[in-house]
Motif scaffolding. Structure first.
Motif, short mmCIF file in Angstrom:
data_model
loop_
_atom_site.label_atom_id
_atom_site.label_comp_id
_atom_site.label_asym_id
_atom_site.label_seq_id
_atom_site.Cartn_x
_atom_site.Cartn_y
_atom_site.Cartn_z
N LEU A 58 -8.51 -19.57 6.16
CA LEU A 58 -8.26 -19.11 7.35
C LEU A 58 -8.50 -18.13 7.31
O LEU A 58 -9.24 -17.46 8.51
CB LEU A 58 -7.34 -19.84 8.17
N THR A 59 -8.19 -17.05 6.46
CA THR A 59 -7.45 -16.29 6.84
C THR A 59 -8.97 -15.63 6.31
O THR A 59 -9.59 -13.77 6.57
CB THR A 59 -7.15 -14.61 5.18
N THR A 60 -9.74 -16.11 5.80
CA THR A 60 -11.42 -15.26 5.60
C THR A 60 -12.34 -15.03 6.42
O THR A 60 -12.97 -14.56 6.40
CB THR A 60 -12.34 -16.16 3.68
N LEU A 92 -7.08 -4.75 9.96
CA LEU A 92 -7.48 -6.46 9.69
C LEU A 92 -6.40 -7.10 8.44
O LEU A 92 -6.18 -7.69 9.02
CB LEU A 92 -8.51 -6.20 9.85
N ILE A 93 -5.99 -5.82 8.37
CA ILE A 93 -5.06 -6.82 6.79
C ILE A 93 -4.15 -6.48 6.74
O ILE A 93 -3.62 -7.94 6.85
CB ILE A 93 -5.08 -4.99 5.83
N ALA A 94 -3.68 -6.03 8.24
CA ALA A 94 -2.01 -6.54 8.93
C ALA A 94 -2.17 -7.42 9.31
O ALA A 94 -0.99 -8.49 9.32
CB ALA A 94 -1.33 -4.80 9.33
N CYS A 95 -3.32 -7.63 10.40
CA CYS A 95 -3.12 -8.91 10.90
C CYS A 95 -3.73 -10.00 9.73
O CYS A 95 -3.40 -10.86 9.94
CB CYS A 95 -5.02 -8.77 11.73
N GLY A 96 -5.04 -10.69 8.30
CA GLY A 96 -4.69 -10.68 7.74
C GLY A 96 -3.35 -11.42 7.13
O GLY A 96 -2.86 -12.91 7.04
N SER A 97 -2.49 -10.79 7.15
CA SER A 97 -1.82 -10.81 6.28
C SER A 97 -0.43 -11.29 7.39
O SER A 97 0.57 -12.25 6.70
CB SER A 97 -0.58 -9.10 5.47
N CYS A 98 -0.12 -11.05 8.38
CA CYS A 98 0.17 -11.53 9.19
C CYS A 98 -0.32 -13.18 9.55
O CYS A 98 0.89 -14.07 9.45
CB CYS A 98 0.25 -11.26 10.96
N VAL A 99 -1.67 -14.00 9.30
CA VAL A 99 -1.85 -14.50 9.43
C VAL A 99 -1.81 -15.55 8.13
O VAL A 99 -0.94 -16.75 7.92
CB VAL A 99 -3.70 -14.68 9.82
N ASN A 100 -1.83 -15.31 7.76
CA ASN A 100 -1.03 -15.73 5.68
C ASN A 100 -0.20 -15.67 5.88
O ASN A 100 0.73 -16.75 5.87
CB ASN A 100 -1.16 -14.26 4.53
N THR A 101 1.41 -15.01 6.24
CA THR A 101 2.52 -15.30 6.35
C THR A 101 2.61 -16.28 7.31
O THR A 101 3.40 -17.53 7.00
CB THR A 101 3.80 -14.05 6.80
C1 LIG Z 1 -4.04 -14.24 2.44
O1 LIG Z 1 -3.93 -15.09 1.36
C2 LIG Z 1 -4.91 -15.30 0.52
C3 LIG Z 1 -4.86 -16.72 -0.36
O2 LIG Z 1 -3.44 -16.23 -1.06
C4 LIG Z 1 -5.41 -13.73 -0.06
O3 LIG Z 1 -6.87 -14.11 -1.02
C5 LIG Z 1 -5.22 -12.73 0.98
O4 LIG Z 1 -6.20 -10.85 -0.16
C6 LIG Z 1 -4.77 -12.41 2.04
N1 LIG Z 1 -4.95 -11.41 2.62
C7 LIG Z 1 -3.89 -10.45 3.17
C8 LIG Z 1 -4.82 -10.04 3.99
O5 LIG Z 1 -3.50 -10.71 3.28
#
Ligand SMILES: *[C@@H]1O[C@H](CO)[C@@H](O)[C@H](O)[C@H]1NC(C)=O
Ligand SMILES: *[C@@H]1O[C@H](CO)[C@@H](O)[C@H](O)[C@H]1NC(C)=O
Ligand SMILES: *[C@@H]1O[C@H](CO)[C@@H](O)[C@H](O)[C@H]1NC(C)=O
Ligand SMILES: *[C@@H]1O[C@H](CO)[C@@H](O)[C@H](O)[C@H]1NC(C)=O
Ligand SMILES: *[C@@H]1O[C@H](CO)[C@@H](O)[C@H](O)[C@H]1NC(C)=O
Ligand SMILES: *[C@@H]1O[C@H](CO)[C@@H](O)[C@H](O)[C@H]1NC(C)=O
Length: 267
Positions: A58-60, A92-101
């Motif tokens: 999803l985060t990609t 976008l990094i903070a956004c992706g990291s929020c989605v990961n969390t």
């Molecule tokens: C989100 O998690 C994926 C897989 O764990 C990782 O490859 C990616 O770098 C993370 N992205 C961010 C923005 O933290």
């Protein structure tokens, strides 16, 4: 142990509070979740495998404006997911990291549901075995409200706030296929300010966004009449207002839609 002077104590407690603040900032702010408990999946099911793949990917899939969507697998075991960052999130990094969390949290709080959503302060994630894109989803709404009532006429406070939210809804719904988001502020009769934010997932049409937010605004009367701060969270749209500015004020103007932006991306 030597006695501490008042000055030293003040210094220590100041630093302690400072440390607490840093911890609070470092940890994204979890708001709520919805687990559809009617249907579950089993650990070795095909849906589970598809869901793992969907969420891993999803985060990609960031659209560039904080919208994520992907799916994997075949009917009836397809796992669909979307993610949405708050419209003022430029990082976008903070956004992706929020989605990961959110994904980690979702699997923890809804461990075996085939349909679930999680909401953070700055983003949300939803997955389902049903198509999510292009559809409204009105039933899973959550409301949160401040315990404090407006200090002047609740009726006129409510009218002013609803007026603002209705105006913001029109603006957000007319947004682009990349971002449907609007914020605004009104000044109350006692000259304090109320700040509002509304957002739809950008896959909704103007009409769908209007309907989704119209429903969200309509919930306020039932749950949170006259409260100085309210959030209504739905999978495809959300609103919030507060008596302090909780969003970033800079205006984001997405470029005209490139063709095929909302193409489905199977994994
Ligand atoms: C989100 O998690 C994926 C897989 O764990 C990782 O490859 C990616 O770098 C993370 N992205 C961010 C923005 O933290
Ligand atoms: C899943 O595992 C359980 C117990 O191990 C088994 O009874 C069931 O048939 C399995 N289901 C699938 C779809 O493999
Ligand atoms: C609104 O706030 C009150 C407390 O002031 C609380 O009892 C109630 O459950 C809240 N309602 C919602 C929908 O959050
Ligand atoms: C003005 O009204 C708002 C909303 O009722 C309230 O939150 C605020 O405390 C009031 N401010 C003053 C100065 O009375
Ligand atoms: C909503 O928009 C209308 C028309 O643009 C305007 O007259 C009105 O003052 C606005 N209301 C609020 C509360 O912003
Ligand atoms: C994620 O999606 C991309 C294309 O959107 C695909 O190439 C890749 O294999 C997928 N990765 C996983 C882990 O499914």
């Amino acid at each position: 142990m030597p006695k501490l002077t008042r000055k030293q104590l003040t210094f220590l407690s100041f630093n302690f509070i400072y440390l607490l603040n840093i911890l609070a900032i470092a940890q994204p702010d979890f708001v709520d979740k919805v687990c559809d408990n009617d249907f579950g999946y089993t650990a070795n099911s095909t849906f589970r495998t598809n869901l793992d793949r969907t969420l891993a990917n999803l985060t990609t899939t960031n659209s560039g404006y904080g919208f994520f969507n992907t799916f994997s697998g075949q009917n009836p075991d397809t796992a669909y997911a979307i993610g949405l960052c708050r419209g003022d999130t430029r990082d976008l990094i903070a956004c992706g990291s929020c989605v990961n969390t959110s994904i980690v949290k979702l699997r923890e709080v809804c461990p075996d549901q085939i349909d679930a959503s999680v909401y953070y302060e700055n983003c949300m994630v939803k997955y389902s075995n049903d198509v999510i894109l292009g559809k409204n989803r009105q039933k899973d709404f959550i409301a949160h409200n401040s315990s404090i009532y407006a200090k002047y006429s609740l009726e006129s406070f409510n009218r002013d706030v609803l007026g603002m939210l209705n105006n913001l809804t029109i603006r957000a719904a007319r947004g682009s296929p990349l971002l449907k988001y609007a914020t605004g502020m009104i000044i109350q009769p006692n000259s304090s300010k109320t700040y509002g934010l509304v957002q739809c997932t950008p896959d909704l049409t103007e009409l769908q966004c209007n309907n989704c937010l119209g429903n969200a605004v309509a919930q306020i009367a039932g749950c949170c009449y006259g409260k100085i701060g309210v959030r209504v969270l739905l999978p495809k749209c959300n609103l919030r207002y507060e008596d302090f500015q909780f969003y970033d004020d800079e205006v984001i103007v997405p470029p005209p839609p490139p063709p095929g932006t909302l193409r489905l991306r199977p994994t």
